[in-house]
Design a protein around this motif. Sequence first.
Motif, PDB file in Angstrom:
ATOM      1  N   PHE A 180      -7.748 105.046  -2.215  1.00 28.62           N
ATOM      2  CA  PHE A 180      -8.700 104.745  -3.281  1.00 28.62           C
ATOM      3  C   PHE A 180      -8.759 105.863  -4.315  1.00 28.62           C
ATOM      4  CE2 PHE A 180     -12.986 105.181  -5.034  1.00 28.62           C
ATOM      5  CZ  PHE A 180     -13.133 103.954  -5.647  1.00 28.62           C
ATOM      6  N   VAL A 181      -8.659 107.100  -3.889  1.00 32.35           N
ATOM      7  CA  VAL A 181      -8.699 108.219  -4.834  1.00 32.35           C
ATOM      8  C   VAL A 181      -7.539 108.132  -5.822  1.00 32.35           C
ATOM      9  CG1 VAL A 181      -8.417 110.724  -5.024  1.00 32.35           C
ATOM     10  CG2 VAL A 181      -9.991 109.767  -3.341  1.00 32.35           C
ATOM     11  N   VAL A 182      -6.351 107.790  -5.325  1.00 35.50           N
ATOM     12  CA  VAL A 182      -5.196 107.653  -6.211  1.00 35.50           C
ATOM     13  C   VAL A 182      -5.409 106.505  -7.198  1.00 35.50           C
ATOM     14  CG1 VAL A 182      -2.726 107.147  -6.296  1.00 35.50           C
ATOM     15  CG2 VAL A 182      -3.629 108.675  -4.543  1.00 35.50           C
ATOM     16  N   LEU A 183      -5.931 105.390  -6.717  1.00 33.49           N
ATOM     17  CA  LEU A 183      -6.186 104.264  -7.614  1.00 33.49           C
ATOM     18  C   LEU A 183      -7.299 104.570  -8.613  1.00 33.49           C
ATOM     19  CD1 LEU A 183      -5.979 101.315  -5.053  1.00 33.49           C
ATOM     20  CD2 LEU A 183      -4.198 102.135  -6.610  1.00 33.49           C
ATOM     21  N   PHE A 184      -8.275 105.349  -8.170  1.00 35.58           N
ATOM     22  CA  PHE A 184      -9.409 105.684  -9.043  1.00 35.58           C
ATOM     23  C   PHE A 184      -8.992 106.592 -10.199  1.00 35.58           C
ATOM     24  CE2 PHE A 184     -13.153 108.183 -10.218  1.00 35.58           C
ATOM     25  CZ  PHE A 184     -14.095 107.189 -10.389  1.00 35.58           C
ATOM     26  N   SER A 185      -7.890 107.312 -10.045  1.00 34.28           N
ATOM     27  CA  SER A 185      -7.455 108.233 -11.097  1.00 34.28           C
ATOM     28  C   SER A 185      -7.191 107.496 -12.413  1.00 34.28           C
ATOM     29  CB  SER A 185      -6.201 108.982 -10.664  1.00 34.28           C
ATOM     30  OG  SER A 185      -5.132 108.080 -10.409  1.00 34.28           O
ATOM     31  N   ARG A 186      -6.850 106.213 -12.341  1.00 41.70           N
ATOM     32  CA  ARG A 186      -6.613 105.450 -13.568  1.00 41.70           C
ATOM     33  C   ARG A 186      -7.905 105.129 -14.307  1.00 41.70           C
ATOM     34  NH1 ARG A 186      -1.910 101.017 -11.972  1.00 41.70           N
ATOM     35  NH2 ARG A 186      -0.385 102.538 -11.183  1.00 41.70           N
ATOM     36  N   ALA A 187      -9.028 105.227 -13.626  1.00 38.63           N
ATOM     37  CA  ALA A 187     -10.309 104.917 -14.261  1.00 38.63           C
ATOM     38  C   ALA A 187     -11.043 106.160 -14.732  1.00 38.63           C
ATOM     39  CB  ALA A 187     -11.191 104.133 -13.290  1.00 38.63           C
ATOM     40  N   ARG A 188     -10.440 107.313 -14.601  1.00 39.38           N
ATOM     41  CA  ARG A 188     -11.132 108.546 -14.979  1.00 39.38           C
ATOM     42  C   ARG A 188     -11.399 108.615 -16.481  1.00 39.38           C
ATOM     43  NH1 ARG A 188     -11.712 112.805 -11.608  1.00 39.38           N
ATOM     44  NH2 ARG A 188     -10.881 112.575  -9.494  1.00 39.38           N
ATOM     45  N   ASP A 189     -10.389 108.332 -17.267  1.00 42.47           N
ATOM     46  CA  ASP A 189     -10.565 108.434 -18.721  1.00 42.47           C
ATOM     47  C   ASP A 189     -11.587 107.437 -19.254  1.00 42.47           C
ATOM     48  OD1 ASP A 189      -8.762 110.506 -18.785  1.00 42.47           O
ATOM     49  OD2 ASP A 189      -7.039 109.235 -19.276  1.00 42.47           O
ATOM     50  N   PRO A 190     -11.524 106.159 -18.858  1.00 43.32           N
ATOM     51  CA  PRO A 190     -12.578 105.242 -19.334  1.00 43.32           C
ATOM     52  C   PRO A 190     -13.977 105.653 -18.880  1.00 43.32           C
ATOM     53  CG  PRO A 190     -10.702 104.000 -18.517  1.00 43.32           C
ATOM     54  CD  PRO A 190     -10.471 105.431 -18.140  1.00 43.32           C
ATOM     55  N   LEU A 191     -14.090 106.153 -17.655  1.00 43.26           N
ATOM     56  CA  LEU A 191     -15.410 106.586 -17.191  1.00 43.26           C
ATOM     57  C   LEU A 191     -15.882 107.828 -17.938  1.00 43.26           C
ATOM     58  CD1 LEU A 191     -15.262 106.057 -13.321  1.00 43.26           C
ATOM     59  CD2 LEU A 191     -16.633 104.814 -14.986  1.00 43.26           C
ATOM     60  N   SER A 192     -14.967 108.718 -18.280  1.00 44.92           N
ATOM     61  CA  SER A 192     -15.348 109.904 -19.053  1.00 44.92           C
ATOM     62  C   SER A 192     -15.925 109.496 -20.403  1.00 44.92           C
ATOM     63  CB  SER A 192     -14.141 110.819 -19.247  1.00 44.92           C
ATOM     64  OG  SER A 192     -13.683 111.321 -18.003  1.00 44.92           O
ATOM     65  N   ASP A 193     -15.308 108.529 -21.043  1.00 41.28           N
ATOM     66  CA  ASP A 193     -15.853 108.037 -22.311  1.00 41.28           C
ATOM     67  C   ASP A 193     -17.196 107.361 -22.097  1.00 41.28           C
ATOM     68  OD1 ASP A 193     -13.532 108.961 -23.478  1.00 41.28           O
ATOM     69  OD2 ASP A 193     -12.515 107.010 -23.369  1.00 41.28           O
ATOM     70  N   LEU A 194     -17.337 106.656 -20.974  1.00 42.73           N
ATOM     71  CA  LEU A 194     -18.598 105.986 -20.689  1.00 42.73           C
ATOM     72  C   LEU A 194     -19.725 106.982 -20.466  1.00 42.73           C
ATOM     73  CD1 LEU A 194     -20.084 103.298 -20.081  1.00 42.73           C
ATOM     74  CD2 LEU A 194     -19.383 103.569 -17.698  1.00 42.73           C
ATOM     75  N   PHE A 195     -19.407 108.117 -19.836  1.00 40.04           N
ATOM     76  CA  PHE A 195     -20.415 109.136 -19.558  1.00 40.04           C
ATOM     77  C   PHE A 195     -20.607 110.107 -20.716  1.00 40.04           C
ATOM     78  CE2 PHE A 195     -19.353 108.296 -14.936  1.00 40.04           C
ATOM     79  CZ  PHE A 195     -20.544 107.638 -14.690  1.00 40.04           C
ATOM     80  N   GLY A 196     -20.048 109.818 -21.856  1.00 44.37           N
ATOM     81  CA  GLY A 196     -20.359 110.582 -23.061  1.00 44.37           C
ATOM     82  C   GLY A 196     -19.471 111.759 -23.354  1.00 44.37           C
ATOM     83  N   ALA A 197     -18.227 111.726 -22.901  1.00 44.65           N
ATOM     84  CA  ALA A 197     -17.308 112.812 -23.231  1.00 44.65           C
ATOM     85  C   ALA A 197     -16.976 112.757 -24.717  1.00 44.65           C
ATOM     86  CB  ALA A 197     -16.031 112.700 -22.402  1.00 44.65           C
ATOM     87  N   GLY A 198     -17.223 113.881 -25.396  1.00 44.36           N
ATOM     88  CA  GLY A 198     -16.960 113.939 -26.831  1.00 44.36           C
ATOM     89  C   GLY A 198     -15.957 115.007 -27.186  1.00 44.36           C
ATOM     90  N   GLU A 199     -16.151 115.588 -28.338  1.00 47.21           N
ATOM     91  CA  GLU A 199     -15.225 116.611 -28.808  1.00 47.21           C
ATOM     92  C   GLU A 199     -15.616 118.006 -28.339  1.00 47.21           C
ATOM     93  OE1 GLU A 199     -15.019 116.263 -33.002  1.00 47.21           O
ATOM     94  OE2 GLU A 199     -14.074 114.266 -32.987  1.00 47.21           O
ATOM     95  N   THR A 200     -16.850 118.191 -27.917  1.00 53.44           N
ATOM     96  CA  THR A 200     -17.290 119.507 -27.469  1.00 53.44           C
ATOM     97  C   THR A 200     -16.887 119.738 -26.016  1.00 53.44           C
ATOM     98  OG1 THR A 200     -19.441 118.681 -26.766  1.00 53.44           O
ATOM     99  CG2 THR A 200     -19.234 119.398 -29.055  1.00 53.44           C
ATOM    100  N   GLN A 201     -16.692 121.013 -25.689  1.00 57.08           N
ATOM    101  CA  GLN A 201     -16.293 121.360 -24.323  1.00 57.08           C
ATOM    102  C   GLN A 201     -17.391 121.049 -23.317  1.00 57.08           C
ATOM    103  OE1 GLN A 201     -13.302 122.332 -23.623  1.00 57.08           O
ATOM    104  NE2 GLN A 201     -13.548 122.756 -21.446  1.00 57.08           N
TER     105      GLN A 201
END
Length: 344
Positions: A180-201
């Motif tokens: 599951f961890v390997v499969l979940f790696s494909r959802a990291r980027d969409p979830l990061s955008d969902l949790f508010g990842a922006g341009e700031t560090q």
Amino acid sequence: MSKQPGSSTAAEPDQPEAAPEVSEQPAPVDEATATPGRPAYAPGAMVLALLAIGWLAAMLWSTRAAIDSAAAGVTAISLSAYALPGVITAALIAGAAVALAATNPLRRVTLRFLAAVGTGLLVGIAAAVAINLTYADNATTNTIAGTTAAAAIIGGAMAGARNARVVGALATAALAAQVFVVLFSRARDPLSDLFGAGETQQSILDAAKWVSRTESLLVGLIAGLLAFGYLTWARRRAARRSGSLSQQLRWPAYLVAGAGPGLLLLLTEVIIRIGGRDLLNLAAALSEADQVAQTSLGTSRVDNGIWVLFVGALTALVAFGRTLGPRAVADEPAEDEPAEELAA
């Protein structure tokens, strides 16, 4: 000649003694001894061993492909340090699963433990030889081979535990969690955008933290449910074979099985920091950014292991608790019973 009262001329003929009463209640059936040669064992161990070996081979192949694709030796060192935890966890699971399949028919605890350690040693040697034959010949390769072999031996020793079903549930849940961890790696980027990842560090770091927490929560839930499901299946299978539920596992078995994947992750970190310390130090010494990254990754792995441990254990216990029926209430003595006893 008649006997006078008090005379002791002859003894009365022996009277036959009453036969002792024999309880008609059957003795409880011990599942481990009900059928000779068929002790309580972990079902599906052979299939689990094949899947675990396949997963270990896939992790070793992907790690070698990533290292070979690196353009420079510096990148190869970083990739090796990054991939090492996955390889070590896969080796732990493979050693435990193969040793469990090999020792399933054994009854004696000492013989079972020795055979499990020996089987884990064989798995570790095979993995180390495969690494040395397919990877580039350098210090990084030797570190990966040595830590992988050590992890397989430790996993084999775990399979020598008295209760094979708990080990089977632990290995099954841990293997599913790694997939599951390997499969979940494909959802990291969409979830990061969902949790508010922006341009700031800072926003990127906050989003990554929430993604990691989400992953740990889901892995713990999957691990706990699969551990409970495996033990339930094993219990029902044993009940059909023996016709008795006297050997039903209690809640500590579900607790250990649910927490097992998290314990394996924490054990992986211990093995890495002992056996793979040189590789981690080499990767951290490449640059200041690499040092910060290695420190952050180590902290994240520990946090992830703790989350998976507690969530998995709680999930398995809650699932087990929902299967328990109301306790049988003992019949209370009637109010007039003491009075009757006094009158007697």
